[in-house]
Design a protein around this motif. Structure first.
Motif, PDB file in Angstrom:
ATOM      1  N   GLY A  58       0.828  -1.212   0.000  1.00 43.42           N
ATOM      2  CA  GLY A  58       0.000   0.000   0.000  1.00 43.42           C
ATOM      3  C   GLY A  58       0.856   1.254   0.000  1.00 43.42           C
ATOM      4  O   GLY A  58       0.573   2.217  -0.713  1.00 43.42           O
ATOM      5  N   HIS A  59       1.929   1.220   0.774  1.00 38.99           N
ATOM      6  CA  HIS A  59       2.870   2.348   0.830  1.00 38.99           C
ATOM      7  C   HIS A  59       3.496   2.594  -0.553  1.00 38.99           C
ATOM      8  O   HIS A  59       3.556   3.736  -1.021  1.00 38.99           O
ATOM      9  N   GLU A  60       3.938   1.529  -1.201  1.00 45.34           N
ATOM     10  CA  GLU A  60       4.564   1.684  -2.524  1.00 45.34           C
ATOM     11  C   GLU A  60       3.546   2.200  -3.541  1.00 45.34           C
ATOM     12  O   GLU A  60       3.882   2.991  -4.423  1.00 45.34           O
ATOM     13  N   ILE A  61       2.291   1.747  -3.421  1.00 39.87           N
ATOM     14  CA  ILE A  61       1.244   2.263  -4.317  1.00 39.87           C
ATOM     15  C   ILE A  61       1.067   3.765  -4.072  1.00 39.87           C
ATOM     16  O   ILE A  61       0.797   4.524  -4.998  1.00 39.87           O
ATOM     17  N   GLY A  62       1.252   4.192  -2.824  1.00 40.03           N
ATOM     18  CA  GLY A  62       1.215   5.625  -2.515  1.00 40.03           C
ATOM     19  C   GLY A  62       2.279   6.392  -3.286  1.00 40.03           C
ATOM     20  O   GLY A  62       2.031   7.481  -3.800  1.00 40.03           O
ATOM     21  N   HIS A  63       3.479   5.805  -3.413  1.00 38.33           N
ATOM     22  CA  HIS A  63       4.531   6.451  -4.216  1.00 38.33           C
ATOM     23  C   HIS A  63       4.105   6.548  -5.683  1.00 38.33           C
ATOM     24  O   HIS A  63       4.386   7.540  -6.352  1.00 38.33           O
ATOM     25  N   VAL A  64       3.437   5.482  -6.170  1.00 42.73           N
ATOM     26  CA  VAL A  64       2.958   5.515  -7.563  1.00 42.73           C
ATOM     27  C   VAL A  64       1.926   6.628  -7.727  1.00 42.73           C
ATOM     28  O   VAL A  64       2.010   7.442  -8.646  1.00 42.73           O
TER      29      VAL A  64
ATOM     30  N   ALA B 253      16.937   7.586  -0.904  1.00 46.08           N
ATOM     31  CA  ALA B 253      15.618   7.612  -0.279  1.00 46.08           C
ATOM     32  C   ALA B 253      14.797   8.765  -0.837  1.00 46.08           C
ATOM     33  O   ALA B 253      15.338   9.762  -1.304  1.00 46.08           O
ATOM     34  N   PHE B 254      13.488   8.607  -0.780  1.00 45.50           N
ATOM     35  CA  PHE B 254      12.611   9.732  -1.082  1.00 45.50           C
ATOM     36  C   PHE B 254      12.664  10.685   0.114  1.00 45.50           C
ATOM     37  O   PHE B 254      13.142  10.341   1.194  1.00 45.50           O
ATOM     38  N   SER B 255      12.113  11.866  -0.066  1.00 44.84           N
ATOM     39  CA  SER B 255      12.116  12.832   1.036  1.00 44.84           C
ATOM     40  C   SER B 255      11.175  12.368   2.151  1.00 44.84           C
ATOM     41  O   SER B 255      10.318  11.516   1.934  1.00 44.84           O
TER      42      SER B 255
ATOM     43  N   ALA C 209       7.626  12.871   1.164  1.00 42.17           N
ATOM     44  CA  ALA C 209       7.140  11.848   0.232  1.00 42.17           C
ATOM     45  C   ALA C 209       6.794  10.571   1.003  1.00 42.17           C
ATOM     46  O   ALA C 209       5.778   9.923   0.737  1.00 42.17           O
ATOM     47  N   GLU C 210       7.640  10.212   1.977  1.00 39.03           N
ATOM     48  CA  GLU C 210       7.382   9.003   2.764  1.00 39.03           C
ATOM     49  C   GLU C 210       6.095   9.131   3.573  1.00 39.03           C
ATOM     50  O   GLU C 210       5.306   8.188   3.670  1.00 39.03           O
ATOM     51  N   ARG C 211       5.882  10.294   4.157  1.00 44.47           N
ATOM     52  CA  ARG C 211       4.648  10.496   4.931  1.00 44.47           C
ATOM     53  C   ARG C 211       3.418  10.407   4.026  1.00 44.47           C
ATOM     54  O   ARG C 211       2.408   9.820   4.391  1.00 44.47           O
TER      55      ARG C 211
ATOM     56  N   SER D 168      16.075   2.767   2.797  1.00 42.54           N
ATOM     57  CA  SER D 168      15.478   3.762   1.918  1.00 42.54           C
ATOM     58  C   SER D 168      14.218   4.370   2.540  1.00 42.54           C
ATOM     59  O   SER D 168      13.609   5.246   1.985  1.00 42.54           O
ATOM     60  N   HIS D 169      13.825   3.859   3.689  1.00 38.69           N
ATOM     61  CA  HIS D 169      12.651   4.391   4.390  1.00 38.69           C
ATOM     62  C   HIS D 169      13.009   4.654   5.839  1.00 38.69           C
ATOM     63  O   HIS D 169      12.557   3.938   6.724  1.00 38.69           O
ATOM     64  N   PRO D 170      13.842   5.664   6.074  1.00 32.20           N
ATOM     65  CA  PRO D 170      14.292   5.898   7.446  1.00 32.20           C
ATOM     66  C   PRO D 170      13.086   6.053   8.371  1.00 32.20           C
ATOM     67  O   PRO D 170      12.266   6.944   8.174  1.00 32.20           O
TER      68      PRO D 170
HETATM   69 ZN   LIG Z   1       8.624   4.806   0.626  1.00 29.67          ZN
END
Ligand SMILES: [Zn+2]
Length: 369
Positions: free
Chosen positions: A231-237, A280-282, A285-287, A328-330
């Motif tokens: 679900g998290h990765e789909i959020g990046h998409v 890593a993404f910012s 972006a992670e949030r 990559s996801h601190p």
């Molecule tokens: Zn991520």
């Protein structure tokens, strides 16, 4: 790659035909169950049909001279779909595709001009996030398709990482991905595959390509953790973070290469792929990706606690020198807390996977291709 089963519609009758398809240097071959050649499609003539649900893809070919038939081929196997995407410039189908392609060239020419002017004022990161929304989905998909082979060789050496393809596991994954995809309302179809690697990792490329490493499934204690990461990765998409990162790292060379329409083999693609995989993404972006993943789970199944919990599990014994999802996801306690807060007092609507599906997913790499 051996032949696999697919569904074929000849575009003249409404009959559905069970066929076998295989990839060859010159194109895609379609055989009847009895082994007769039904059709051969050169890669350059293959077009993707948008809106196909599931882990595979639906394609057609541009009509041959004198023919108006629009044949359709549906493939469920994600590994085959990825392999095909890597070989064929799968763009949009039909007249609409042509119009969109032309419009995209205009947009891109505009984007290139804006970027040259804007670079001086804003710098590249801000530029990337303002350019990304202008990029047509079809262009983003082509970028992802061009990066896909780079990813496999980057992690797996010249022969590339194998795709896990045990049928029951692929079916379980397709069920989960299908539910999330319907709930997510994405601009691109998802292509989700499990790669046979011990790394505890998962990542999303531009264009809806998501990779989950076997090590992450091995490490998870239940389906909610894998579903949470998915679900998290789909959020990046959804938020086009991969696209932004690609624009940022590939820079103007990438932009101009895109305007002129040739991705394959570009240095910019190689640089963009490497950057995407090694950085890593910012935090913002992670949030965003966390919030999207939690919302997806609450609507389409799974317990968001799985995502929060995975930060601890993934961090427990990271092998030195091996890239992990956690690198990559601190994570931090604040990120876990934010996830729990979003899910607070919200009921779990359905399990991410049934126990039988979870067992099947755990064994998805018992067959690879
Ligand atoms: Zn991520």
């Amino acid at each position: 790659m051996p032949s696999i089963s697919a569904r074929y519609y000849d575009g003249i009758t409404s009959r559905r035909q069970a066929v076998e398809v295989s990839l060859h240097p010159e194109g895609l071959a379609i055989f009847s169950g009895e082994g007769f050649v039904v059709a051969r499609w050169p890669y350059a003539a293959i077009r993707r049909i948008e809106g196909f649900r599931g882990t595979g893809l639906a394609i057609t070919r541009v009509p041959e001279p004198g023919s108006s038939a629009e044949p359709r081929l549906e493939v469920d196997d994600p590994a085959f779909a990825a392999e095909l995407s890597a070989r064929a410039p799968l763009s949009l189908t039909g007249a609409e595709g042509g119009r969109r392609e032309r419009r995209s060239v205009v947009l891109w020419a505009l984007a290139a001009v804006v970027s040259l002017m804007g670079l001086a004022y804003w710098g590249l990161p801000a530029l990337a996030s303002s350019i990304a929304p202008l990029v047509p989905a079809s262009v983003e998909q082509r970028l992802g398709a061009a990066m896909d082979p780079q990813v496999r060789t980057e992690f797996g050496g010249p022969r590339g990482l194998k795709t896990c393809s045990a049928p029951a596991g692929v079916a379980a994954l397709a069920d989960l991905v299908g539910r999330y995809e319907r709930a997510a309302g994405l601009h691109v179809p998802l292509t989700v595959v499990v790669l046979d690697s011990g790394m505890v990792n998962a990542f999303a490329l531009p264009g809806g390509y998501i990779y989950v490493m076997r090590g992450l499934i091995d490490k998870a204690r239940g389906p909610d953790e894998v579903a949470g990461v998915l679900g998290h990765e789909i959020g990046h998409v959804r938020h086009r973070h991969g696209l932004q990162a690609a624009i940022q790292s590939g820079g103007l060379a990438f932009l101009l290469g895109t305007v002129f329409g040739d991705f394959a083999g570009g240095t910019a693609i190689l640089i963009a792929s490497r950057t995407l995989l090694s950085s890593a993404f910012s935090r913002d972006a992670e949030r965003q990706a966390d919030a999207f993943g939690v919302d997806l789970m609450l609507r389409a199944g799974g317990d968001p606690e799985g995502l929060a919990r995975f930060f601890r599990i993934a961090g427990a014994d990271g092998m030195p020198g091996v890239l992990t999802w956690l690198n990559s996801h601190p994570a931090g306690p604040e990120r876990e807390a934010a996830i729990r807060k979003l899910a607070e007092n919200k009921p779990v609507v359905a399990p991410a996977l049934s126990p039988a599906q979870w067992q099947a997913l755990r064994a998805i790499c018992s067959t690879t291709s």
